[in-house]
Design an enzyme around this catalytic site. Structure first.
Site, PDB file in Angstrom:
ATOM      1  N   TYR A   7     -11.583 -64.409  44.835  1.00 49.81           N
ATOM      2  CA  TYR A   7     -12.179 -62.806  45.228  1.00 49.81           C
ATOM      3  C   TYR A   7     -13.284 -62.826  45.416  1.00 49.81           C
ATOM      4  O   TYR A   7     -13.762 -62.394  44.506  1.00 49.81           O
ATOM      5  CB  TYR A   7     -11.307 -61.786  44.302  1.00 49.81           C
ATOM      6  CG  TYR A   7      -9.670 -61.748  44.198  1.00 49.81           C
ATOM      7  CD1 TYR A   7      -8.925 -62.365  44.827  1.00 49.81           C
ATOM      8  CD2 TYR A   7      -9.119 -61.008  42.938  1.00 49.81           C
ATOM      9  CE1 TYR A   7      -7.733 -62.411  44.938  1.00 49.81           C
ATOM     10  CE2 TYR A   7      -7.600 -60.956  43.080  1.00 49.81           C
ATOM     11  CZ  TYR A   7      -6.786 -61.536  43.730  1.00 49.81           C
ATOM     12  OH  TYR A   7      -5.590 -61.388  43.780  1.00 49.81           O
ATOM     13  N   PHE A  51       0.732 -56.163  46.421  1.00 51.05           N
ATOM     14  CA  PHE A  51       0.828 -55.406  47.711  1.00 51.05           C
ATOM     15  C   PHE A  51       2.155 -54.149  47.424  1.00 51.05           C
ATOM     16  O   PHE A  51       2.783 -53.997  48.335  1.00 51.05           O
ATOM     17  CB  PHE A  51       1.615 -56.187  48.718  1.00 51.05           C
ATOM     18  CG  PHE A  51       0.349 -57.440  49.065  1.00 51.05           C
ATOM     19  CD1 PHE A  51      -0.856 -57.018  49.007  1.00 51.05           C
ATOM     20  CD2 PHE A  51       0.638 -58.543  49.270  1.00 51.05           C
ATOM     21  CE1 PHE A  51      -1.745 -58.118  49.381  1.00 51.05           C
ATOM     22  CE2 PHE A  51      -0.155 -59.575  49.709  1.00 51.05           C
ATOM     23  CZ  PHE A  51      -1.595 -59.240  49.718  1.00 51.05           C
ATOM     24  N   GLY A  93       2.275 -53.139  50.681  1.00 48.29           N
ATOM     25  CA  GLY A  93       3.599 -53.332  51.509  1.00 48.29           C
ATOM     26  C   GLY A  93       3.205 -54.504  52.475  1.00 48.29           C
ATOM     27  O   GLY A  93       2.381 -55.437  52.131  1.00 48.29           O
TER      28      GLY A  93
END
Length: 301
Positions: free
Chosen positions: A61, A221, A225
């Site tokens: 990340y 998510f 989504g």
């Protein structure tokens, strides 16, 4: 919904690897986007003030040059290092979960760690960037979920590092049930971290299978989504909008509340680079959806 005064405790608790944590955690992926590290530091410290005791991260990340575009800068910003800058020495009871599998090779190229040597290098990178002697939880992330690949060799390598004292607990990410069964034959699996949301329902059966085995299911998510790395959008289903209006909350809070309603073993790790959004996310842990709400949001059930 009034967010003031609501803490992560509103979401309830789960025992992850023998440690009781709040079911509302924090995902650090989006922290690296802002070129000002002070913003990430404020978000992380506020999260802990609000009772967050489970932070998800990964050494890959980073911005720029990572999975999120981020803003340009003179050097890469790592979520793990921002966590260290904000919270080290880490408060008692804080569990930091990280991932290995995807990563950056010593030559600067993206790689998928498959050998024990590659996995060890990634584990050691996480140890160094977080400035710890042992990682609380390491999830083995599978890059490509379809197919009939085995996780045995990679998971066994991590289990050996656990026995060595470099890792406390092990989990899996982006996997199927057969991967979970294969791994649990090698060492205990305390969590499974997969993409899962109101509109990403391929793992309904896996959520229950994990619950049956006392394994935490940790969706990523949950808010975004199908938008995935692009983050939370405004293109919400009409049912989500209706439930949000009925409760006086945002559609994003409904999505998070729905996630937590999928089982006591389900943990949320919404990520954000904004203190305001952080507080909204944590407040979603206090939203209780009724049977009619859940039926509207999941009409196929």
């Amino acid at each position: 919904m009034i967010n003031e005064g609501i803490t992560a405790a509103a979401a309830g608790t789960w025992k992850l690897g023998g440690q009781t944590i709040h079911r509302m955690g924090f995902g650090s992926m989006r922290l690296t986007v802002n070129p000002d590290p002070a913003v990430a530091v404020r978000v992380l410290r506020r999260a802990v003030e609000l009772g967050v005791d489970h932070i998800d991260t990964a050494a890959f990340y980073r911005s720029p040059g990572g999975i999120l575009a981020g803003h340009a800068g003179d050097q890469a910003r790592y979520a793990t290092e921002l966590i260290r800058a904000a919270l080290w020495p880490y408060p008692k009871g804080l569990l930091i979960a990280t991932k290995v599998g995807p990563g950056v090779s010593p030559t600067g190229e993206w790689e998928s760690a498959v050998t024990p040597a590659q996995l060890r290098r990634q584990v050691e990178e996480n140890l160094r960037r977080l400035q710890v002697d042992r990682l609380d939880l390491v999830n083995l992330r599978i890059v490509k979920r379809p197919g009939h690949d085995s996780v045995a060799e990679r998971f066994a390598a991590l289990a050996a590092m656990r026995d060595e004292g470099l890792i406390r607990h092990l989990g899996l990410s982006n996997v199927r049930l057969d991967h979970v069964l294969e791994a649990t034959a090698i060492a205990p699996v305390v969590c499974v971290q997969n993409s899962y949301a109101i509109d990403i329902r391929r793992d309904d059966d896996l959520v229950q299978a994990c619950a049956d085995r006392g394994i935490a299911f940790v969706p990523f998510f949950a808010i975004a989504g199908p938008g995935r790395e692009d983050g939370a959008g405004e293109n919400h289903d009409e049912a989500v909008r209706k439930v949000a209006a009925d409760h006086g909350v945002t559609p994003h809070q409904v999505r998070l509340a729905w996630t937590l309603h999928q089982g006591r073993n389900v943990l949320a790790i919404p990520g954000t680079g904004s203190v305001e959004h952080l507080q909204d996310n944590i407040a979603a842990g206090a939203l209780r959806l009724g049977r009619a709400d859940l039926a509207r949001l999941s009409p196929q059930q």
